[in-house]
Scaffold this active site. Structure first.
Site, short mmCIF file in Angstrom:
data_model
loop_
_atom_site.label_atom_id
_atom_site.label_comp_id
_atom_site.label_asym_id
_atom_site.label_seq_id
_atom_site.Cartn_x
_atom_site.Cartn_y
_atom_site.Cartn_z
N ARG A 232 0.85 -1.19 0.00
CA ARG A 232 0.00 0.00 0.00
C ARG A 232 0.88 1.25 0.00
O ARG A 232 1.86 1.33 0.76
CB ARG A 232 -0.91 0.03 1.23
CG ARG A 232 -2.01 -1.03 1.21
CD ARG A 232 -3.07 -0.70 0.18
NE ARG A 232 -4.20 -1.62 0.22
CZ ARG A 232 -4.32 -2.69 -0.55
NH1 ARG A 232 -3.36 -2.99 -1.42
NH2 ARG A 232 -5.39 -3.46 -0.47
N GLU A 261 -3.78 7.17 -6.29
CA GLU A 261 -3.61 6.50 -7.59
C GLU A 261 -4.68 6.94 -8.58
O GLU A 261 -5.86 6.98 -8.19
CB GLU A 261 -3.67 4.98 -7.39
CG GLU A 261 -2.53 4.47 -6.54
CD GLU A 261 -2.58 2.97 -6.25
OE1 GLU A 261 -1.57 2.43 -5.78
OE2 GLU A 261 -3.63 2.36 -6.52
N HIS A 279 0.19 -0.39 -9.94
CA HIS A 279 -0.52 -1.25 -8.99
C HIS A 279 -1.00 -2.52 -9.69
O HIS A 279 -2.18 -2.87 -9.66
CB HIS A 279 -1.70 -0.54 -8.35
CG HIS A 279 -2.01 -1.05 -6.98
ND1 HIS A 279 -2.38 -0.25 -5.93
CD2 HIS A 279 -2.00 -2.31 -6.47
CE1 HIS A 279 -2.59 -0.97 -4.85
NE2 HIS A 279 -2.37 -2.24 -5.15
#
Length: 312
Positions: A232, A261, A279
């Protein structure tokens, strides 16, 4: 029964999750190519009895707008973006897919270690622009890897690193010394895991109390150390990391998760010696199938009045 899906990656490489859901109710995924905007989710959620999400923020206020909702499913593992306590208070089950993407994330973490250490991304960009640089970096053999968080992913990563001849230490406050020893890893304190390693990889849930690796912790890392984060973004003080990379204290970083993000304006975008990915730790074909099938099964169970198998 209406099943609302917000994430575009659900069931992308397998028909099985769709087959399970379609037998349980009416499936709606309005945006197959992008994440559902939060304002649209708020508009649609009052009609949903089941919700399948990615990194969406599912808080108490949103849940209050969902009187029919019976289950929230995380298309993945970590449920830190879902207010689980608020859901339980409202009688809403929260499910996820533990272990479904562990190998995919561990493999990406190891790939980022190699890419960051050896400047693969920088060399790639330079060659495409007509350059021919000779970028030097450390070999992994004989170096020490610290693993923060020694669950499924951390243990897989440790196995890959061991095959490359790395020395291994790990920190996890929920495990005892025997658990580490069984995996051939030495358990150490948090500070030792951060400051006495050449490579540090994060495999922890998100934190609500600010960055775990704050400026002080990052500055305590060895000169030239490499940081990898596939967990994270909020675990790391990104501004401090960028400064320590720019100043040369840290050697490189491989980052797959960001505090916001996409990371527009993030200082890591202009920092040197970084490999940045979008990600995509869980983005393997196999993990996509596994995640979809497991959460679809539990959504169907809840809608049919049965208890879920993988409740958060």
């Amino acid at each position: 029964m209406t099943i609302l899906i917000t994430t575009p990656t659900f069931g992308r490489f397998s028909t099985e999750p769709w087959r399970i859901l379609e037998a349980a109710g009416e499936v709606s995924r309005p945006h197959p190519d992008k994440i559902m905007p939060p304002e649209e989710l708020r508009e649609r959620i009052p009609h949903a009895e089941a919700l399948i999400v990615g990194m969406d923020d599912i808080g108490a206020e949103l849940l209050d707008a969902a009187p029919k909702l019976r289950v929230v499913a995380k298309h993945g593992v970590g449920v830190d973006t879902i207010d689980v306590a608020a859901a339980r208070k409202r009688g809403i089950r929260v499910v996820c897919a533990p272990g479904s993407n562990s190998r995919a994330v561990a493999e990406l973490a190891f790939g980022l270690m190699l890419a960051a250490a050896r400047g693969i991304g920088g060399s790639h960009a330079a060659v495409r622009e007509g350059g021919w640089p000779k970028l030097f970096g450390p070999e992994l053999h004989g170096r020490t890897l610290g693993v923060l968080g020694f669950g499924r992913i951390g243990r897989l990563l440790a196995g890959y690193a061991s095959a490359f001849g790395m020395d291994l230490v790990a920190h996890d406050p929920y495990l005892d010394a025997e658990s580490f020893a069984a995996q051939g890893v030495r358990g150490v304190s948090f500070q030792e895991c951060v400051s006495e390693v050449d490579f540090l990889s994060l495999h922890l849930p998100g934190s609500q109390d600010g960055p775990l690796l704050d400026r002080e912790a990052l500055a305590s890392m060895r000169q030239g150390a490499v940081l990898v984060n596939t967990a994270r973004g909020g675990l790391v003080d990104e501004s401090a990391l960028a400064e320590l990379l720019t100043g040369g204290h840290l050697g490189a970083a491989g980052i797959d998760a960001f505090s916001v993000e996409p990371p527009a304006g993030n200082p890591l975008l202009t920092a040197p010696n970084v490999v940045l990915t979008s990600h995509l730790g869980a983005c393997s074909h196999q993990a996509n199938h596994n995640m979809g099938a497991l959460v679809a099964e539990d959504v169907a169970r809840v809608l049919h009045g049965e208890p879920p198998l993988r409740e958060a």
